[in-house]
Write a protein that holds these residues in place. Structure first.
Motif, short mmCIF file in Angstrom:
data_model
loop_
_atom_site.label_atom_id
_atom_site.label_comp_id
_atom_site.label_asym_id
_atom_site.label_seq_id
_atom_site.Cartn_x
_atom_site.Cartn_y
_atom_site.Cartn_z
N ALA A 55 -11.70 -10.49 -14.06
CA ALA A 55 -10.36 -9.99 -13.78
C ALA A 55 -10.49 -8.61 -13.17
O ALA A 55 -11.40 -7.85 -13.51
CB ALA A 55 -9.51 -9.93 -15.05
N GLU A 56 -9.58 -8.29 -12.28
CA GLU A 56 -9.45 -6.94 -11.76
C GLU A 56 -8.17 -6.35 -12.31
O GLU A 56 -7.22 -7.09 -12.60
CB GLU A 56 -9.44 -6.95 -10.23
N THR A 57 -8.14 -5.04 -12.45
CA THR A 57 -6.94 -4.44 -13.01
C THR A 57 -6.41 -3.34 -12.09
O THR A 57 -7.18 -2.61 -11.47
CB THR A 57 -7.19 -3.88 -14.42
N LEU A 58 -5.11 -3.27 -11.99
CA LEU A 58 -4.41 -2.28 -11.19
C LEU A 58 -3.72 -1.31 -12.15
O LEU A 58 -2.93 -1.73 -12.99
CB LEU A 58 -3.38 -2.98 -10.30
N VAL A 59 -4.05 -0.02 -12.02
CA VAL A 59 -3.47 0.96 -12.93
C VAL A 59 -2.95 2.17 -12.15
O VAL A 59 -3.44 2.48 -11.06
CB VAL A 59 -4.50 1.46 -13.98
N PRO A 120 2.02 1.71 -3.35
CA PRO A 120 0.67 1.13 -3.17
C PRO A 120 0.39 -0.04 -4.11
O PRO A 120 -0.39 -0.93 -3.77
CB PRO A 120 -0.26 2.32 -3.46
N CYS A 121 1.03 -0.05 -5.28
CA CYS A 121 0.85 -1.16 -6.22
C CYS A 121 1.46 -2.44 -5.62
O CYS A 121 0.85 -3.52 -5.70
CB CYS A 121 1.53 -0.84 -7.55
N LEU A 122 2.63 -2.31 -5.03
CA LEU A 122 3.27 -3.47 -4.42
C LEU A 122 2.46 -3.96 -3.22
O LEU A 122 2.33 -5.17 -3.01
CB LEU A 122 4.69 -3.09 -3.98
N ASP A 123 1.89 -3.04 -2.47
CA ASP A 123 1.07 -3.42 -1.32
C ASP A 123 -0.15 -4.21 -1.76
O ASP A 123 -0.54 -5.18 -1.09
CB ASP A 123 0.63 -2.18 -0.55
N LEU A 124 -0.76 -3.81 -2.88
CA LEU A 124 -1.95 -4.53 -3.36
C LEU A 124 -1.59 -5.95 -3.79
O LEU A 124 -2.35 -6.89 -3.54
CB LEU A 124 -2.60 -3.78 -4.52
N ALA A 152 7.06 -9.89 -9.15
CA ALA A 152 7.04 -11.35 -9.31
C ALA A 152 7.37 -12.03 -7.98
O ALA A 152 6.73 -13.02 -7.60
CB ALA A 152 8.04 -11.77 -10.38
N GLU A 153 8.35 -11.51 -7.28
CA GLU A 153 8.75 -12.10 -6.00
C GLU A 153 7.64 -11.96 -4.96
O GLU A 153 7.37 -12.88 -4.18
CB GLU A 153 10.03 -11.43 -5.51
N ARG A 154 6.96 -10.82 -4.95
CA ARG A 154 5.88 -10.60 -3.98
C ARG A 154 4.68 -11.49 -4.30
O ARG A 154 4.03 -12.02 -3.38
CB ARG A 154 5.48 -9.13 -3.97
N ALA A 155 4.38 -11.65 -5.57
CA ALA A 155 3.27 -12.53 -5.94
C ALA A 155 3.59 -13.97 -5.57
O ALA A 155 2.75 -14.69 -5.01
CB ALA A 155 2.99 -12.41 -7.43
N ALA A 156 4.81 -14.40 -5.86
CA ALA A 156 5.21 -15.78 -5.56
C ALA A 156 5.21 -16.03 -4.05
O ALA A 156 4.91 -17.15 -3.60
CB ALA A 156 6.59 -16.05 -6.14
N ALA A 157 5.53 -15.02 -3.27
CA ALA A 157 5.60 -15.18 -1.82
C ALA A 157 4.27 -15.58 -1.21
O ALA A 157 4.22 -16.21 -0.16
CB ALA A 157 6.10 -13.89 -1.18
N ARG A 158 3.17 -15.21 -1.87
CA ARG A 158 1.86 -15.62 -1.37
C ARG A 158 1.23 -16.72 -2.24
O ARG A 158 0.04 -17.00 -2.15
CB ARG A 158 0.91 -14.43 -1.24
N GLY A 159 2.03 -17.33 -3.12
CA GLY A 159 1.58 -18.48 -3.88
C GLY A 159 0.90 -18.20 -5.20
O GLY A 159 0.34 -19.11 -5.82
#
Length: 306
Positions: A55-59, A120-124, A152-159
């Motif tokens: 797992a990678e983590t974004l903080v 930048p978090c949303l971009d990642l 959630a919407e951004r993650a879903a947009a790329r599957g």
């Protein structure tokens, strides 16, 4: 890239220790001090790593404490995307009182986050290739209430499958505005969401209602000594707790979620993943302070679940 990206927007460096008795005014001498990277998303990644996954983590991390946080995460073998903030990363402190068996947890609020620090978090999330994106922990001060819904919407947009473990307005906004793959409230968090106390039947009805209106595909409710409940379109699965010697309740929910996501990311069936989550939650309370669960304990306890 790892198949799981975890997110901790309000992380901490967590210190834990023990003492014979906690007293006011006088100095309280502590022993057994340990220091761990903390925050729901970080803990989920730690558990996945311990179970053999990646797992990678974004903080969001700032100041000298933020630098320490990044080092602690990397020392656990976890790839860390540390987004710089102006504020100082918070420090949490837990003290176990040996004379009573009580645990005292001191949790500061954390720094306020600006819109430019969140972007930048949303971009990642837009560019990362992880199949699972797991947001776990409280929303920091300063960010919009719908931050997790946007993620959630951004993650879903790329599957990608978006997983959420939070409380209060962050949980409420997501369940009202968008759809997620899995949401994991505790009993108390679910009660806060529906606005009333819930008995077991009430928990069942509330979890099923979330699934039926399409807000989440899976709803896993952790209930401490009473076990856990999983609601899905296939029905409801209720599992009792595995009773073990309790040393610390810190990180039990994160361990539950980490084990469940590890199993799902490995392609395990949902019921099997849920059972491993229950085992990991029990394994976590067997360890002191902020240590979380151990792989050997999880696998052993999994044989006793249900």
């Amino acid at each position: 890239m790892a198949n799981v990206l975890t997110i901790a927007l309000n992380p901490a460096v967590d210190f834990s220790s023990r003492t014979q008795t906690v007293r006011p005014t006088r100095k309280t001498r502590v022993s057994g001090m340990r220091c761990d990277p903390g925050g729901g998303g970080i803990n989920v990644a730690r558990v996945i790593s311990r179970l053999g996954g990646e797992a990678e983590t974004l903080v969001l991390a700032g100041g000298e404490i933020g630098a320490i946080l990044g080092r602690l995460i990397r020392e656990e073998g976890i790839a860390c995307h540390a987004m710089a903030i102006a504020g100082q990363t918070r420090i949490g402190f837990t003290v176990f009182e040996e004379s009573t068996g009580l645990e005292y947890r001191f949790v500061p609020e954390g720094p306020a986050i600006g819109e430019n620090e969140l972007e930048p978090c949303l971009d990642l999330i837009d560019t990362h290739e992880a199949g699972f994106v797991v947001a776990s922990g409280s929303l920091p001060a300063g960010v919009p209430d719908d931050t997790y819904a946007t993620m959630a919407e951004r993650a879903a947009a790329r599957g990608a499958k978006f997983v959420l473990d939070t409380s209060g307005i962050g949980l409420k906004t997501v369940l009202e505005k968008t759809r997620v793959y899995l949401v994991k409230p505790s009993r108390g968090e679910l009660e806060q969401y529906v606005g009333r106390r819930l008995d077991e039947e009430g928990i069942r009805q509330a979890a099923v209602a979330i699934v039926e209106r399409g807000a989440a595909e899976l709803v896993a409710v952790t209930m401490g000594d009473d076990g856990a409940l999983l609601a899905s379109t296939a029905g409801v699965l209720r599992l009792p707790a595995v009773h073990v010697r309790v040393r610390s309740a810190v990180g039990a929910g994160d361990s539950f979620l980490g084990a469940m996501i590890w199993a799902l990311a490995e392609g395990r069936e949902t019921e099997r993943a849920f059972r491993l989550g229950v085992a990991a939650g029990a394994a976590a309370v067997m360890t002191p302070g902020t240590e979380l669960c151990r792989r050997e304990d999880v696998l052993s306890l999994a044989q006793r679940v249900g």
